[in-house]
Design a protein around this motif. Structure first.
Motif, PDB file in Angstrom:
ATOM      1  N   PRO A 153       0.834  -1.219   0.000  1.00 57.03           N
ATOM      2  CA  PRO A 153       0.000   0.000   0.000  1.00 57.03           C
ATOM      3  C   PRO A 153       0.861   1.258   0.000  1.00 57.03           C
ATOM      4  O   PRO A 153       2.007   1.250   0.463  1.00 57.03           O
ATOM      5  CB  PRO A 153      -0.803  -0.127   1.293  1.00 57.03           C
ATOM      6  CG  PRO A 153       0.044  -0.989   2.179  1.00 57.03           C
ATOM      7  CD  PRO A 153       0.758  -1.953   1.277  1.00 57.03           C
ATOM      8  N   LEU A 154       0.294   2.341  -0.525  1.00 60.46           N
ATOM      9  CA  LEU A 154       1.007   3.618  -0.553  1.00 60.46           C
ATOM     10  C   LEU A 154       0.937   4.274   0.821  1.00 60.46           C
ATOM     11  O   LEU A 154      -0.155   4.509   1.346  1.00 60.46           O
ATOM     12  CB  LEU A 154       0.393   4.547  -1.589  1.00 60.46           C
ATOM     13  CG  LEU A 154       1.091   5.903  -1.740  1.00 60.46           C
ATOM     14  CD1 LEU A 154       2.417   5.743  -2.456  1.00 60.46           C
ATOM     15  CD2 LEU A 154       0.191   6.890  -2.476  1.00 60.46           C
ATOM     16  N   PRO A 155       2.074   4.585   1.443  1.00 54.51           N
ATOM     17  CA  PRO A 155       2.041   5.307   2.722  1.00 54.51           C
ATOM     18  C   PRO A 155       1.447   6.702   2.540  1.00 54.51           C
ATOM     19  O   PRO A 155       1.580   7.331   1.485  1.00 54.51           O
ATOM     20  CB  PRO A 155       3.529   5.384   3.113  1.00 54.51           C
ATOM     21  CG  PRO A 155       4.217   4.365   2.276  1.00 54.51           C
ATOM     22  CD  PRO A 155       3.441   4.259   1.009  1.00 54.51           C
ATOM     23  N   GLU A 156       0.808   7.183   3.580  1.00 52.04           N
ATOM     24  CA  GLU A 156       0.163   8.487   3.497  1.00 52.04           C
ATOM     25  C   GLU A 156       1.157   9.608   3.212  1.00 52.04           C
ATOM     26  O   GLU A 156       0.818  10.592   2.551  1.00 52.04           O
ATOM     27  CB  GLU A 156      -0.597   8.773   4.803  1.00 52.04           C
ATOM     28  CG  GLU A 156      -1.836   7.925   5.000  1.00 52.04           C
ATOM     29  CD  GLU A 156      -2.856   8.136   3.892  1.00 52.04           C
ATOM     30  OE1 GLU A 156      -3.049   9.299   3.477  1.00 52.04           O
ATOM     31  OE2 GLU A 156      -3.462   7.144   3.444  1.00 52.04           O
ATOM     32  N   TRP A 157       2.400   9.467   3.704  1.00 53.34           N
ATOM     33  CA  TRP A 157       3.361  10.539   3.508  1.00 53.34           C
ATOM     34  C   TRP A 157       3.849  10.642   2.069  1.00 53.34           C
ATOM     35  O   TRP A 157       4.562  11.579   1.708  1.00 53.34           O
ATOM     36  CB  TRP A 157       4.547  10.384   4.455  1.00 53.34           C
ATOM     37  CG  TRP A 157       5.300   9.088   4.318  1.00 53.34           C
ATOM     38  CD1 TRP A 157       5.048   7.915   4.951  1.00 53.34           C
ATOM     39  CD2 TRP A 157       6.448   8.852   3.491  1.00 53.34           C
ATOM     40  NE1 TRP A 157       5.954   6.942   4.563  1.00 53.34           N
ATOM     41  CE2 TRP A 157       6.832   7.495   3.679  1.00 53.34           C
ATOM     42  CE3 TRP A 157       7.194   9.643   2.622  1.00 53.34           C
ATOM     43  CZ2 TRP A 157       7.907   6.917   3.024  1.00 53.34           C
ATOM     44  CZ3 TRP A 157       8.279   9.077   1.959  1.00 53.34           C
ATOM     45  CH2 TRP A 157       8.620   7.728   2.177  1.00 53.34           C
ATOM     46  N   LEU A 158       3.417   9.681   1.213  1.00 54.48           N
ATOM     47  CA  LEU A 158       3.780   9.754  -0.199  1.00 54.48           C
ATOM     48  C   LEU A 158       2.632  10.261  -1.070  1.00 54.48           C
ATOM     49  O   LEU A 158       2.737  10.254  -2.294  1.00 54.48           O
ATOM     50  CB  LEU A 158       4.229   8.381  -0.697  1.00 54.48           C
ATOM     51  CG  LEU A 158       5.662   7.956  -0.379  1.00 54.48           C
ATOM     52  CD1 LEU A 158       5.938   6.554  -0.898  1.00 54.48           C
ATOM     53  CD2 LEU A 158       6.679   8.936  -0.973  1.00 54.48           C
ATOM     54  N   ARG A 159       1.555  10.705  -0.458  1.00 50.53           N
ATOM     55  CA  ARG A 159       0.409  11.172  -1.234  1.00 50.53           C
ATOM     56  C   ARG A 159       0.739  12.402  -2.091  1.00 50.53           C
ATOM     57  O   ARG A 159       0.032  12.687  -3.069  1.00 50.53           O
ATOM     58  CB  ARG A 159      -0.756  11.507  -0.291  1.00 50.53           C
ATOM     59  CG  ARG A 159      -1.355  10.304   0.414  1.00 50.53           C
ATOM     60  CD  ARG A 159      -2.100   9.405  -0.531  1.00 50.53           C
ATOM     61  NE  ARG A 159      -2.568   8.185   0.131  1.00 50.53           N
ATOM     62  CZ  ARG A 159      -3.057   7.151  -0.518  1.00 50.53           C
ATOM     63  NH1 ARG A 159      -3.154   7.181  -1.843  1.00 50.53           N
ATOM     64  NH2 ARG A 159      -3.458   6.077   0.137  1.00 50.53           N
ATOM     65  N   TRP A 160       1.806  13.103  -1.752  1.00 56.24           N
ATOM     66  CA  TRP A 160       2.154  14.310  -2.502  1.00 56.24           C
ATOM     67  C   TRP A 160       2.560  14.014  -3.945  1.00 56.24           C
ATOM     68  O   TRP A 160       2.561  14.917  -4.800  1.00 56.24           O
ATOM     69  CB  TRP A 160       3.296  15.047  -1.804  1.00 56.24           C
ATOM     70  CG  TRP A 160       4.552  14.227  -1.678  1.00 56.24           C
ATOM     71  CD1 TRP A 160       4.888  13.391  -0.661  1.00 56.24           C
ATOM     72  CD2 TRP A 160       5.639  14.167  -2.616  1.00 56.24           C
ATOM     73  NE1 TRP A 160       6.107  12.804  -0.890  1.00 56.24           N
ATOM     74  CE2 TRP A 160       6.584  13.259  -2.093  1.00 56.24           C
ATOM     75  CE3 TRP A 160       5.880  14.776  -3.854  1.00 56.24           C
ATOM     76  CZ2 TRP A 160       7.764  12.956  -2.749  1.00 56.24           C
ATOM     77  CZ3 TRP A 160       7.063  14.479  -4.518  1.00 56.24           C
ATOM     78  CH2 TRP A 160       7.991  13.580  -3.960  1.00 56.24           C
ATOM     79  N   ILE A 161       2.881  12.745  -4.241  1.00 56.96           N
ATOM     80  CA  ILE A 161       3.287  12.422  -5.620  1.00 56.96           C
ATOM     81  C   ILE A 161       2.080  12.236  -6.548  1.00 56.96           C
ATOM     82  O   ILE A 161       2.250  12.208  -7.766  1.00 56.96           O
ATOM     83  CB  ILE A 161       4.164  11.159  -5.670  1.00 56.96           C
ATOM     84  CG1 ILE A 161       3.353   9.931  -5.249  1.00 56.96           C
ATOM     85  CG2 ILE A 161       5.405  11.313  -4.812  1.00 56.96           C
ATOM     86  CD1 ILE A 161       4.126   8.640  -5.390  1.00 56.96           C
ATOM     87  N   GLU A 162       0.887  12.118  -5.993  1.00 49.38           N
ATOM     88  CA  GLU A 162      -0.293  11.830  -6.818  1.00 49.38           C
ATOM     89  C   GLU A 162      -0.585  12.925  -7.844  1.00 49.38           C
ATOM     90  O   GLU A 162      -0.795  12.620  -9.020  1.00 49.38           O
ATOM     91  CB  GLU A 162      -1.506  11.572  -5.921  1.00 49.38           C
ATOM     92  CG  GLU A 162      -1.387  10.277  -5.137  1.00 49.38           C
ATOM     93  CD  GLU A 162      -2.479  10.098  -4.108  1.00 49.38           C
ATOM     94  OE1 GLU A 162      -2.692   8.958  -3.654  1.00 49.38           O
ATOM     95  OE2 GLU A 162      -3.127  11.118  -3.747  1.00 49.38           O
TER      96      GLU A 162
END
Length: 229
Positions: A153-162
């Protein structure tokens, strides 16, 4: 095994720190995830669904870091039975020729690794069959940044790449360009290590690209031990 002198340039020390630190972290990560999965499976009848895939990626990263690190410590295997039949000057020429082939091979690997990874990173591939002559023109239809791995799963702290990589659409799993990034990075490290090795051969501080006669040394050590008994 032969151990070259510690790197003296800032770049050499920096690359050395990256390799050794990452190899240690990857080994630790694989061990912790596997241990946790064993405990969860046999102790609580559950497990980390993403554990196997994560360990697989970590192992791939470990191998690719290890390839370049093995060049540094001359741990790659080679056969020098024929080479040793020649005089030292001829052996040096042969070693330099072998290093040139290794440089060309590492360069081709780097080009291929970039072209493969670029598909998943919304970046252009290189043009040219053997030597990169530029970059292909990218169209929006060519973007592949939305490709995800299977389980992690994608960690929440990587949501900025979306918004950058997936046009604002949410990722459920981590995008493939993240674990696949080791391909061009690892091949760049390999090319860098071969450049270092070639320089050492050229200035006479090294005699070969391959491992020292570790097996023969071990046999001799055992022989001396047996003679002592």
């Amino acid at each position: 095994m032969a151990h070259p002198a510690p790197p003296t340039t800032p770049l050499g020390r920096f690359v050395n720190e990256i390799e050794e630190t990452m190899i240690a972290l990857l080994l630790a990560g694989m061990t912790l995830i596997t241990f946790a999965n064993v405990v969860l499976r046999y102790g609580y009848n559950t497990g980390l669904i993403w554990g196997l895939e994560a360990v697989t990626f970590l192992f791939a990263w470990l191998v690719l870091f290890g390839v370049s690190y093995a060049v540094k410590v001359t741990a790659h295997l080679g056969v020098d039975a024929v080479i040793n039949l020649f005089s030292p000057p001829v052996r040096r020429i042969i070693a330099l020729a072998a290093a040139t082939v290794c440089l060309a091979y590492a360069f081709l690997l780097l080009k291929g690794a970039w072209d493969y990874w670029a598909n998943f990173a919304n970046l252009p591939q290189t043009t040219g069959k053997w030597f990169p002559t530029g970059f292909e023109e990218m169209k929006r239809s060519s973007f592949r940044g939305w490709y995800e791995v299977i389980d992690i799963p994608l960690p929440e702290w990587l949501r900025w790449i979306e918004p950058i990589m997936n046009e604002g659409e949410a990722y459920e799993k981590i995008p493939r360009f993240i674990p696949y990034a080791i391909l061009p990075f690892g091949m760049a490290l390999l090319l860098f290590r071969f450049v270092q090795a070639t320089v050492r051969l050229a200035n006479g501080t090294a005699q070969s690209l391959i491992v020292s006669h570790e097996a023969e040394e071990d046999v001799e050590a055992v022989k001396h031990m047996n003679e002592g008994n």
